[in-house]
Design a protein around this motif. Structure first.
Motif, mmCIF file in Angstrom:
data_model
loop_
_atom_site.group_PDB
_atom_site.id
_atom_site.type_symbol
_atom_site.label_atom_id
_atom_site.label_comp_id
_atom_site.label_asym_id
_atom_site.label_seq_id
_atom_site.Cartn_x
_atom_site.Cartn_y
_atom_site.Cartn_z
ATOM 1 N N GLY A 1 -43.645 19.676 101.584
ATOM 2 C CA GLY A 1 -42.667 20.804 100.436
ATOM 3 C C GLY A 1 -41.419 21.019 101.808
ATOM 4 O O GLY A 1 -39.958 21.116 101.546
ATOM 5 N N ARG A 2 -41.565 21.760 103.118
ATOM 6 C CA ARG A 2 -40.059 22.307 103.771
ATOM 7 C C ARG A 2 -39.969 20.375 104.133
ATOM 8 O O ARG A 2 -38.528 20.422 104.062
ATOM 9 N N ARG A 3 -40.441 20.051 104.323
ATOM 10 C CA ARG A 3 -39.328 18.147 104.806
ATOM 11 C C ARG A 3 -37.956 18.327 103.578
ATOM 12 O O ARG A 3 -36.650 17.877 103.026
ATOM 13 N N PHE A 4 -38.882 18.187 102.046
ATOM 14 C CA PHE A 4 -38.343 17.918 101.421
ATOM 15 C C PHE A 4 -37.647 19.050 101.104
ATOM 16 O O PHE A 4 -35.803 18.550 100.165
ATOM 17 N N LYS A 5 -37.129 20.412 101.017
ATOM 18 C CA LYS A 5 -36.172 21.097 100.574
ATOM 19 C C LYS A 5 -35.096 21.086 101.799
ATOM 20 O O LYS A 5 -34.109 20.745 100.873
ATOM 21 N N ILE A 6 -35.071 19.887 102.851
ATOM 22 C CA ILE A 6 -34.221 20.154 103.941
ATOM 23 C C ILE A 6 -33.973 18.175 103.344
ATOM 24 O O ILE A 6 -32.002 18.948 103.230
ATOM 25 N N LEU A 7 -34.155 17.838 102.798
ATOM 26 C CA LEU A 7 -33.432 16.531 102.253
ATOM 27 C C LEU A 7 -32.553 17.180 100.996
ATOM 28 O O LEU A 7 -31.655 16.318 100.699
ATOM 29 N N ASN A 8 -33.138 17.934 100.300
ATOM 30 C CA ASN A 8 -32.571 18.619 98.451
ATOM 31 C C ASN A 8 -32.199 19.450 98.877
ATOM 32 O O ASN A 8 -33.139 20.948 97.954
ATOM 33 N N PRO A 9 -31.328 20.200 99.161
ATOM 34 C CA PRO A 9 -31.465 21.728 99.077
ATOM 35 C C PRO A 9 -31.329 22.484 97.881
ATOM 36 O O PRO A 9 -31.165 23.742 97.542
ATOM 37 N N LYS B 1 -41.018 31.370 98.355
ATOM 38 C CA LYS B 1 -42.303 31.840 98.120
ATOM 39 C C LYS B 1 -42.714 30.723 99.084
ATOM 40 O O LYS B 1 -44.050 31.291 100.300
ATOM 41 N N LEU B 2 -42.974 29.404 99.728
ATOM 42 C CA LEU B 2 -43.570 28.602 101.068
ATOM 43 C C LEU B 2 -43.427 28.794 101.474
ATOM 44 O O LEU B 2 -44.333 29.632 102.503
ATOM 45 N N MET B 3 -42.610 29.252 101.825
ATOM 46 C CA MET B 3 -41.243 30.016 103.143
ATOM 47 C C MET B 3 -42.806 31.670 104.109
ATOM 48 O O MET B 3 -43.014 31.285 104.740
ATOM 49 N N HIS B 4 -42.219 32.446 102.897
ATOM 50 C CA HIS B 4 -43.070 33.594 103.487
ATOM 51 C C HIS B 4 -44.430 33.543 103.065
ATOM 52 O O HIS B 4 -45.301 33.992 104.194
ATOM 53 N N CYS C 1 -50.207 33.992 111.590
ATOM 54 C CA CYS C 1 -50.627 34.878 111.700
ATOM 55 C C CYS C 1 -52.110 34.402 112.631
ATOM 56 O O CYS C 1 -52.689 34.560 111.151
ATOM 57 N N PRO C 2 -52.881 34.753 113.248
ATOM 58 C CA PRO C 2 -54.034 34.590 113.205
ATOM 59 C C PRO C 2 -55.034 35.708 112.706
ATOM 60 O O PRO C 2 -55.804 35.018 112.607
ATOM 61 N N HIS C 3 -54.609 36.535 112.441
ATOM 62 C CA HIS C 3 -55.320 37.642 112.012
ATOM 63 C C HIS C 3 -54.980 37.754 110.922
ATOM 64 O O HIS C 3 -56.531 38.552 109.799
ATOM 65 N N ASN C 4 -54.510 37.056 110.062
ATOM 66 C CA ASN C 4 -54.952 36.437 108.725
ATOM 67 C C ASN C 4 -55.546 35.249 108.060
ATOM 68 O O ASN C 4 -55.752 35.512 107.185
ATOM 69 N N LEU C 5 -55.466 34.496 108.938
ATOM 70 C CA LEU C 5 -55.536 32.732 108.905
ATOM 71 C C LEU C 5 -56.880 31.888 109.890
ATOM 72 O O LEU C 5 -55.642 32.336 111.534
ATOM 73 N N ASN C 6 -57.422 32.240 110.551
ATOM 74 C CA ASN C 6 -57.981 31.939 111.733
ATOM 75 C C ASN C 6 -57.877 30.157 111.557
ATOM 76 O O ASN C 6 -58.114 29.277 112.749
ATOM 77 N N PHE C 7 -57.382 29.169 110.820
ATOM 78 C CA PHE C 7 -56.926 28.454 111.236
ATOM 79 C C PHE C 7 -55.342 27.565 111.254
ATOM 80 O O PHE C 7 -54.934 28.181 110.475
ATOM 81 N N SER C 8 -54.761 26.855 111.379
ATOM 82 C CA SER C 8 -53.368 26.468 111.237
ATOM 83 C C SER C 8 -52.926 25.467 109.888
ATOM 84 O O SER C 8 -53.523 24.414 109.835
ATOM 85 N N VAL C 9 -52.011 25.811 109.371
ATOM 86 C CA VAL C 9 -51.458 24.705 107.883
ATOM 87 C C VAL C 9 -50.192 24.710 108.365
ATOM 88 O O VAL C 9 -49.006 24.201 107.165
ATOM 89 N N VAL C 10 -49.154 24.640 109.035
ATOM 90 C CA VAL C 10 -48.486 24.236 109.653
ATOM 91 C C VAL C 10 -48.008 23.429 111.145
ATOM 92 O O VAL C 10 -48.740 23.303 112.228
ATOM 93 N N PHE D 1 -54.983 18.239 105.951
ATOM 94 C CA PHE D 1 -54.359 18.402 104.604
ATOM 95 C C PHE D 1 -53.442 19.610 104.441
ATOM 96 O O PHE D 1 -52.726 18.606 103.534
ATOM 97 N N PHE D 2 -53.524 20.731 104.076
ATOM 98 C CA PHE D 2 -52.846 22.037 104.149
ATOM 99 C C PHE D 2 -51.359 21.469 104.831
ATOM 100 O O PHE D 2 -50.470 21.867 104.424
ATOM 101 N N GLN D 3 -51.950 21.222 105.696
ATOM 102 C CA GLN D 3 -50.208 20.713 107.101
ATOM 103 C C GLN D 3 -49.703 19.833 106.221
ATOM 104 O O GLN D 3 -48.078 20.027 106.463
ATOM 105 N N ASP D 4 -50.102 18.371 105.965
ATOM 106 C CA ASP D 4 -49.210 17.796 104.930
ATOM 107 C C ASP D 4 -48.570 18.605 104.248
ATOM 108 O O ASP D 4 -47.534 17.775 103.913
ATOM 109 N N ILE D 5 -49.398 18.893 103.375
ATOM 110 C CA ILE D 5 -48.576 19.261 101.894
ATOM 111 C C ILE D 5 -47.611 20.186 102.323
ATOM 112 O O ILE D 5 -46.225 19.929 101.196
ATOM 113 N N PHE D 6 -48.346 21.006 102.942
ATOM 114 C CA PHE D 6 -46.639 22.419 103.341
ATOM 115 C C PHE D 6 -45.377 21.567 104.318
ATOM 116 O O PHE D 6 -44.559 21.829 103.233
ATOM 117 N N GLU D 7 -45.980 20.890 104.936
ATOM 118 C CA GLU D 7 -44.794 19.759 105.785
ATOM 119 C C GLU D 7 -44.041 18.655 105.213
ATOM 120 O O GLU D 7 -43.023 19.452 104.822
#
Length: 773
Positions: free
Chosen positions: A395-403, A412-415, A422-431, A387-393
């Motif tokens: 947002g990134r896709r929408f920005k590319i289509l609409n700069p 803030k999203l990219m930061h 980084c694995p030591h900040n979050l133990n699962f992938s959201v990207v 679910f988190f991978q979908d919503i963050f993807e």
């Protein structure tokens, strides 16, 4: 809402539809019964109309307000709603759909509905409003010039409740009864006058003597473009007969042709506009079709357009980013060299802030769609990784289509995603990778859509790539010769595009690829082509102006000299005229190549930013920034720069591309810099093109004549930009690849101090930055 002051009662409706303050004088005689009066616009007879009031036993008038907004005087009554009284705007909104759309309204006594936004022709932004005001202005000017030959007005298909004046006499009568028809309500009168002047100048007696007058196109203008040529298009049927006789083509031959070729053959037979002498023109455009583009390669970088479900998730994500204070807590340093070794627990703070962002996402998702979100909130964050991978993807896709969107939240999203990888900040992938058209078609097993094969249509073999290009090409209102295309040509191109889409759907759709899926992929490629044309077009126009108004060698007059000297007029470089000419042209050629490869650069920048290599927070001289290498972007820019250098003779200036240093700390800075190119060049190109309209307008002609005429003013503005916009100035300016764009930025920041700034404002110039929403 009402107050008494002496013998006068002042009404102050703060309305969206009728917001002007009106006054009504109280009468000296009182009545014993309740009477209904109104206040509003004076009709010239001493009475006023517009707002319903009740006067009871000589007391102060009581205004009846709308039951919905309770802020605007009521205008109509709806008997089906129990006799509720609405203002015009609220009635239209509350009765826009459903059973309420069938309700009938009854105006209150003494109310003029034209002042309450009931009729579409009185609502700013509607087609009826524009056509109504344009025709009213045309009739008014014709009335003031009775010696001129009457010009046929625009004939438009309007709703039955919209009336269009057909003569000066009828306009005069309407003006006496309805003030809104003689004035431009809710619009800038100068804009309408400018359009009217442009259209009438095209049919002035002096120009009619140069050619035979023909019928005028009945389609109203949709944008403030130069006037269409009076040599209007002939009947398409006559042209078809003439061309058919010359070619010797029979009906049996035409019947064997595929149906999607018919619109193109129609467009090819339409006679082009004949442009009369001295009529305003756009600069000649280069061919934007890019027929040599590899569609397979392009599809690998073009994101898929968002569907309705994804747009709802995007709204939720934007709400999360608006609320979150992630960068305020994370991107804080103890000194100029970043986080201190002791006393700062950056990893702990990052983990806490990431968990807060994920919690906010779940909360807003639950508030927006309880049924779909209840299964999400019952699980742990790690179990909702998809679910988190979908919503963050999304947002990134929408920005590319609409700069132009998410300009305050994308960073803030990219930061936060930079820290989340980084694995030591979050133990699962959201990207996850951005969803492109190529990946979408591959997922459905339909890469054959992009293949170079032949398609049989009605027994005729057609190249699949040619169909694909025609189904996704961008339709431009301006032809390659700089003249606006006739409506027939635009309609033919649109029909051709639709037929090509239908042919592709009939050929490639299957159980694994539905019609909607294929149209989604084609629409995504069409969006990409439209975006590329829009961003490349300002660069092409500026290159055209450079070549037209400034010689490459030995200028004949001072107004054509582009020479700059270091230390003079803020310049940091010293170039002769020929060197500066090549420097400017090469810079804009590079910018055009970058804009043409913008989708690829966006995807590569996304990969560099979310690389596990990490970053370091330090002071770059422009505040605390995340410095991170960008190897993918670096290789792509080297390739782009090499292609441009191979097309020019001798590169002027440095060829250094700054990435991962104090000038361009990371890929986000790089991509943000080059999205500014159309924002800088677009307004300049529009300004110099609209100077002819200002010169043709009697209200602004004197301003242009003070500048020496449109050509002199145009050359003066362009010369200043080509000199001061490419002089190496700015905080990190110079002759390097990135310093050229910084110099143009620096010029934009000082444009208000230019002597020609009033000319920019007169053409509708508003700025270079655009909207931040």
């Amino acid at each position: 809402m009402s107050s008494q002051n002496g013998g006068e009662t002042t009404l102050s409706p703060t309305a969206t539809g009728s917001s002007s303050t009106t006054t009504a004088s109280s009468t000296s005689t009182s009545t014993s019964t309740s009477t209904s009066t109104s206040t509003g616009a004076d009709n010239g007879t001493g009475t006023t109309r517009g707002t319903s009031m009740m006067v009871v036993d000589g007391s102060a008038p009581v205004v009846e307000y709308c039951v919905e907004c309770e802020d605007v005087p009521a205008a109509v009554v709806c008997d089906q709603c129990g006799g509720d009284k609405f203002c015009g705007l609220c009635f239209r909104f509350q009765h826009r759909k459903g059973n309420r759309a069938t309700h009938t309204r009854r105006p209150l006594s003494g109310v003029d509905l034209s002042l309450h936004a009931i009729d579409p022709k009185f609502i700013e932004g509607t087609t009826e409003h524009f056509v109504h005001n344009l025709n009213a202005a045309l009739a008014e000017q014709e009335q003031q010039r009775p010696q001129r030959q009457k010009k046929p007005k625009l004939n438009t298909d309007q709703p039955s409740n919209t009336t269009t004046p057909t003569s000066a006499a009828s306009t005069t009568a309407t003006t006496e009864t309805t003030p809104a028809t003689s004035t431009v309500t809710g619009s800038n009168p100068a804009v309408i006058t400018q359009l009217v002047s442009a259209y009438q100048d095209a049919d002035s007696p002096s120009r009619q003597s140069e050619g035979t007058p023909t019928e005028v196109s009945s389609t109203p203008p949709t944008a403030p473009l130069p006037p269409p040529a009076p040599e209007a298009t002939r009947a398409v049927k006559d042209d078809e007969n003439e061309e058919g006789d010359e070619s010797g083509e029979t009906e049996s031959d035409s019947d064997n042709k595929p149906s999607w070729l018919t619109p193109w053959s129609l467009a090819s037979k339409i006679k082009p506009h004949t442009v009369k002498k001295n009529s305003p023109r756009f600069p000649k455009h280069v061919d934007m079709t890019e027929t040599n583009v590899d569609m397979v390669e392009l599809s690998k970088w073009v994101p898929v357009r968002l569907v309705e479900k994804e747009r709802r998730l995007l709204g939720m994500l934007e709400g999360v980013l608006d609320i979150s204070e992630y960068t305020d807590h994370v991107d804080v340093a103890g000194d100029d060299y970043g986080w201190r070794a002791q006393g700062w627990e950056k990893d702990k703070i990052i983990s806490q802030q990431l968990m807060e962002v994920l919690a906010l996402a779940c909360g807003l998702y639950l508030a927006g769609d309880y049924t779909a979100a209840r299964n999400v909130v019952r699980k742990a964050f790690k179990e909702n990784a998809d679910f988190f991978q979908d919503i963050f993807e999304i947002g990134r896709r929408f920005k590319i289509l609409n700069p132009d969107k998410m300009r305050t939240t994308y960073g803030k999203l990219m930061h936060l995603l930079q820290d989340a990888v980084c694995p030591h900040n979050l133990n699962f992938s959201v990207v996850k990778p951005i969803r492109t058209v190529h990946a979408f078609l591959q997922q459905h097993g339909a890469l054959g859509v992009l293949g170079n094969c032949s398609v049989s249509v009605n027994g005729t073999s057609i190249d699949n790539l040619e169909l694909l290009r025609r189904a996704t090409h961008s339709i431009s209102q301006i032809g390659l010769d700089g003249v606006p295309k006739p409506r027939e040509v635009l309609d033919a191109e649109a029909a051709m595009k639709t037929e090509a889409v239908n042919t592709l759907c009939a050929t490639h759709c299957s159980a694994s690829l539905t019609v909607d899926d294929l149209k989604l992929a084609l629409d995504s490629l069409a969006d990409a082509n439209a975006y590329l044309v829009t961003n490349r077009d300002p660069v092409d126009r500026m290159i055209h102006y450079l070549e037209k108004y400034f010689p490459a060698h030995s200028p004949s007059e001072a107004t054509e000299d582009l020479q700059i000297q270091c230390g003079m007029e803020g310049s940091h470089l010293s170039h002769s005229h020929s060197d500066q000419y090549r420097f400017v042209k090469q810079s804009m050629m590079l910018w055009r190549e970058v804009q043409h490869n913008m989708f690829k650069l966006w995807i590569l920048a996304d990969e560099d930013l979310l690389s596990p290599a990490g970053y370091r927070l330090c002071n770059t001289g422009q505040g605390m920034n995340r410095v991170q290498p960008a190897p993918n972007i670096s290789r792509a820019m080297s390739s782009i720069l090499g292609r441009v250098q191979s097309r020019v003779s001798g590169w002027v200036g440095l060829s250094v591309v700054h990435l991962g240093d104090r000038d361009v700390p990371n890929a986000l800075f790089f991509i943000d810099k080059y999205t500014q190119v159309p924002r800088i060049l677009g307004p300049i190109a529009r300004v110099v093109e609209r100077l002819d309209l200002l010169s043709a307008n009697p209200h602004t002609n004197k301003l242009i004549q003070l500048a020496g005429g449109p050509d002199v003013a145009r050359k003066f503005i362009l010369r200043d930009f080509f000199r001061s916009g490419f002089d190496g100035s700015g905080s990190d300016g110079g002759s390097c690849v990135d310093g050229r764009l910084t110099s143009s930025w620096n010029w934009c920041s000082k444009v208000e101090k230019k002597t020609y700034y009033p000319l920019l404002l007169a053409t509708g110039f508003e700025g270079f930055d655009g909207s931040f929403r």
